[in-house]
Design an enzyme around this catalytic site. Sequence first.
Site, PDB file in Angstrom:
ATOM      1  N   CYS A   1     -39.343  12.726  42.987  1.00  0.00           N
ATOM      2  CA  CYS A   1     -39.314  11.454  42.232  1.00  0.00           C
ATOM      3  C   CYS A   1     -38.632  11.572  40.883  1.00  0.00           C
ATOM      4  O   CYS A   1     -38.614  10.625  40.081  1.00  0.00           O
ATOM      5  CB  CYS A   1     -40.737  10.920  42.097  1.00  0.00           C
ATOM      6  SG  CYS A   1     -41.521  10.726  43.705  1.00  0.00           S
TER       7      CYS A   1
ATOM      8  N   GLU B   1     -39.195  13.355  38.085  1.00  0.00           N
ATOM      9  CA  GLU B   1     -39.844  13.581  36.791  1.00  0.00           C
ATOM     10  C   GLU B   1     -39.968  15.052  36.412  1.00  0.00           C
ATOM     11  O   GLU B   1     -40.344  15.371  35.289  1.00  0.00           O
ATOM     12  CB  GLU B   1     -41.231  12.918  36.780  1.00  0.00           C
ATOM     13  CG  GLU B   1     -42.306  13.584  37.633  1.00  0.00           C
ATOM     14  CD  GLU B   1     -42.268  13.142  39.090  1.00  0.00           C
ATOM     15  OE1 GLU B   1     -41.262  12.524  39.494  1.00  0.00           O
ATOM     16  OE2 GLU B   1     -43.222  13.435  39.832  1.00  0.00           O
TER      17      GLU B   1
ATOM     18  N   GLY C   1     -48.413   7.550  42.478  1.00  0.00           N
ATOM     19  CA  GLY C   1     -48.516   6.615  43.597  1.00  0.00           C
ATOM     20  C   GLY C   1     -49.915   6.551  44.190  1.00  0.00           C
ATOM     21  O   GLY C   1     -50.500   5.474  44.306  1.00  0.00           O
ATOM     22  N   THR C   2     -50.468   7.696  44.555  1.00  0.00           N
ATOM     23  CA  THR C   2     -51.798   7.702  45.165  1.00  0.00           C
ATOM     24  C   THR C   2     -52.902   7.857  44.121  1.00  0.00           C
ATOM     25  O   THR C   2     -53.963   7.252  44.246  1.00  0.00           O
ATOM     26  CB  THR C   2     -51.921   8.846  46.193  1.00  0.00           C
ATOM     27  OG1 THR C   2     -50.685   8.985  46.860  1.00  0.00           O
ATOM     28  CG2 THR C   2     -53.001   8.535  47.194  1.00  0.00           C
TER      29      THR C   2
ATOM     30  N   ASN D   1     -37.724  17.473  41.158  1.00  0.00           N
ATOM     31  CA  ASN D   1     -38.576  17.210  42.330  1.00  0.00           C
ATOM     32  C   ASN D   1     -38.201  15.836  42.920  1.00  0.00           C
ATOM     33  O   ASN D   1     -37.358  15.131  42.355  1.00  0.00           O
ATOM     34  CB  ASN D   1     -40.042  17.275  41.894  1.00  0.00           C
ATOM     35  CG  ASN D   1     -40.406  16.116  40.991  1.00  0.00           C
ATOM     36  OD1 ASN D   1     -39.560  15.572  40.286  1.00  0.00           O
ATOM     37  ND2 ASN D   1     -41.651  15.715  41.004  1.00  0.00           N
TER      38      ASN D   1
ATOM     39  N   CYS E   1     -44.681  19.798  43.108  1.00  0.00           N
ATOM     40  CA  CYS E   1     -43.228  19.816  42.869  1.00  0.00           C
ATOM     41  C   CYS E   1     -42.621  21.185  43.071  1.00  0.00           C
ATOM     42  O   CYS E   1     -43.105  22.175  42.504  1.00  0.00           O
ATOM     43  CB  CYS E   1     -42.943  19.411  41.425  1.00  0.00           C
ATOM     44  SG  CYS E   1     -43.860  17.981  40.899  1.00  0.00           S
TER      45      CYS E   1
HETATM   46  P1  ADP Z   1     -49.699  11.541  43.780  1.00  0.00           P
HETATM   47  O1  ADP Z   1     -50.122  10.245  43.176  1.00  0.00           O
HETATM   48  O2  ADP Z   1     -49.901  11.572  45.273  1.00  0.00           O
HETATM   49  O3  ADP Z   1     -50.317  12.749  43.134  1.00  0.00           O
HETATM   50  P2  ADP Z   1     -47.016  10.978  42.733  1.00  0.00           P
HETATM   51  O4  ADP Z   1     -46.714   9.641  43.303  1.00  0.00           O
HETATM   52  O5  ADP Z   1     -47.391  11.053  41.290  1.00  0.00           O
HETATM   53  O6  ADP Z   1     -48.125  11.719  43.635  1.00  0.00           O
HETATM   54  O7  ADP Z   1     -45.757  11.913  42.952  1.00  0.00           O
HETATM   55  C1  ADP Z   1     -45.651  13.121  42.231  1.00  0.00           C
HETATM   56  C2  ADP Z   1     -44.828  14.118  42.981  1.00  0.00           C
HETATM   57  O8  ADP Z   1     -45.536  14.528  44.153  1.00  0.00           O
HETATM   58  C3  ADP Z   1     -43.507  13.630  43.529  1.00  0.00           C
HETATM   59  O9  ADP Z   1     -42.475  13.585  42.588  1.00  0.00           O
HETATM   60  C4  ADP Z   1     -43.256  14.658  44.596  1.00  0.00           C
HETATM   61  O10 ADP Z   1     -42.794  15.862  44.042  1.00  0.00           O
HETATM   62  C5  ADP Z   1     -44.630  14.834  45.178  1.00  0.00           C
HETATM   63  N1  ADP Z   1     -44.844  13.912  46.305  1.00  0.00           N
HETATM   64  C6  ADP Z   1     -45.196  12.614  46.280  1.00  0.00           C
HETATM   65  N2  ADP Z   1     -45.269  12.089  47.526  1.00  0.00           N
HETATM   66  C7  ADP Z   1     -44.946  13.069  48.367  1.00  0.00           C
HETATM   67  C8  ADP Z   1     -44.835  13.192  49.785  1.00  0.00           C
HETATM   68  N3  ADP Z   1     -45.029  12.178  50.620  1.00  0.00           N
HETATM   69  N4  ADP Z   1     -44.481  14.394  50.271  1.00  0.00           N
HETATM   70  C9  ADP Z   1     -44.270  15.423  49.463  1.00  0.00           C
HETATM   71  N5  ADP Z   1     -44.368  15.377  48.140  1.00  0.00           N
HETATM   72  C10 ADP Z   1     -44.692  14.239  47.587  1.00  0.00           C
END
Ligand code: ADP
Length: 585
Positions: A284, A286, A435-436, A282, A101
């Site tokens: 999303c 949060e 997400g991931t 950032n 972020c």
């Molecule tokens: P992850 O599961 O990949 O760690 P999250 O879905 O929890 O990520 O997202 C957390 C934060 O990571 C988002 O709010 C954003 O700041 C960053 N993020 C997520 N996806 C992307 C992306 N495609 N490109 C850049 N930053 C991302």
Amino acid sequence: MDVMKMPADLPDVNLNSNAELVLKKRYQRKGLDGTPIETAKEMFWRVAASIASMEKNYPSSPFKTKDLARTFYTLMTQYDFLPNSPTLMNAGTELGQLAACFVLPVGDSMDEIFDAVKHAALIHKSGGGTGFSFTRLRPKDSRVGSTGGVASGPISFLKIFNTATEQVKQGGTRRGANMGILRVDHPDILEFIRAKEREGDLNNFNLSVALTEKFMQAVENDEEYPLIAPQSQEVIETLKAREVFELLVRKAWESGDPGIIFIDRINRDNPNPDQGEIESTNPCGEQPLLPYEACNLGSINLARFVLEKDGGIEVDWDRLREVVHLSVRFLDNVIDASEYPLERITETVRKNRKIGLGVMGWADLLYQLGLPYDSRRAIVLAEQMMDFIQKESRSASKKLAMERGPFPSYETSIYKEQNLGPYRHATTTTIAPTGTLSIIAGCSSGVEPLFALCFVRQVMDGEKLTEANSFFVKALHDQGCYSEKLMAEVIEKGSVRNMEFLPEELRSVYVTSMDIDPQWHLKMQAAFQKHTDNAVSKTVNLPNSATQEDIYKIYWMAYEEGCKGVTVYRDGCKSVQVLCTGEGQ
Ligand code: ADP
């Protein structure tokens, strides 16, 4: 970079098939020809060893680096805790950028605007997401001193940021993500609210309107409110607050965009007001941050914290405490290990040392405990859970402050005044979408309910995998209800709530996001927000039949219940919108 040698007796890592795919495609290091040059096991060891090696900076550390590396490896490979994606991708590599972020300022000059475009590109390349407020930009059609021409305004510059993002792929796999914010009292606010009207426009941006408390009061009292020129602070015109609010509601009903954030509330929780105002989050939503600030996140998988006791299932609080403390140490080391694309960011991060520990697997935990997501008892547990994590993370932060010193700006922070601390971190908790991470850990994401109990997941590049929630499958077996025919029906419907032939308990506990009344979504967000320093990533899912009135109510509820922002999504709204436009032509 040298990473400590992997011990020969290190246990192997168990991967679910989705995780195997995701890690191979995105996280394991690759050679020039694109094939992975490390296994998943080596990847987790690279992360564990390089993060543990930061202990060497602190002679007073109670851990031996080698032991801690093993502990971190176990923490991650048992899927108790995972750091955010950039840490998994880049720890122990040349790139070394570990935070997800970032927030960058956008000043009202060509130099400053294009500096921000460039800095965002560098951050995207390293795997981070960026947030910006466009509020400082002079409105469209106002005078430009140096040329005598007229300004193009925030929305036209937003398009430049969007295009730049489109072109910079992160490590060849994922495109960058952005948040664009405009204050509700900026003269171009109406154009901003409509900026994503057409599907596909500004596709690399989430947009949110920053609502002030003055504006919310004007909505409540049905009054007008002023639009203010950012440079001169002159009132340009006034608008009816309710009309603007209703437009916001309508656009969210049509397409889910823009969202809203409550900027005054966010700033009341700004731990370092002497360093300026928080103006953006950032991508999303949060993580609110100061300009040039970055934050690394990490998530505890709550699905893993249950205990069988007296024939029942309980939360394993003792083990959770232990994992919170270890995770805070992990995230603290991430700050030291991380390198940032700009010196200014390094300075701000090192000064405030924000971390964002959060949770995932919440819906899975509720399944195991037999608590329906949409129940009072689940809300009470959510508050208790986050209160516990918040307190323990602060206690861990305090211990680290004793061992390593408080965060450098502690003396001028609100904690000093409140006589709290000293802490090692300006903030400790954030709830990310995961997400991931949730795919890797094989759990439900963040604090969201499950989208479906059994579904076909589109992983990447069109690959598809069928997935059934393991707790649901087990419950079906336990109750003697499992059959292939039933599973096929669940894939089709996504939900069991209306399957009256199933036992009542199964139908009430195994809920999915569409079964849940939107107000419960919001209550859950508010329950977690109550004990979270930063913010909570959550989407309030609405059925396609939801009305604008429903969204209006949700927005007010978010305001009244103390949320820092809210995102709604009405099922299928995007295609409906296309249809409506088509009919209108
Ligand atoms: P992850 O599961 O990949 O760690 P999250 O879905 O929890 O990520 O997202 C957390 C934060 O990571 C988002 O709010 C954003 O700041 C960053 N993020 C997520 N996806 C992307 C992306 N495609 N490109 C850049 N930053 C991302």
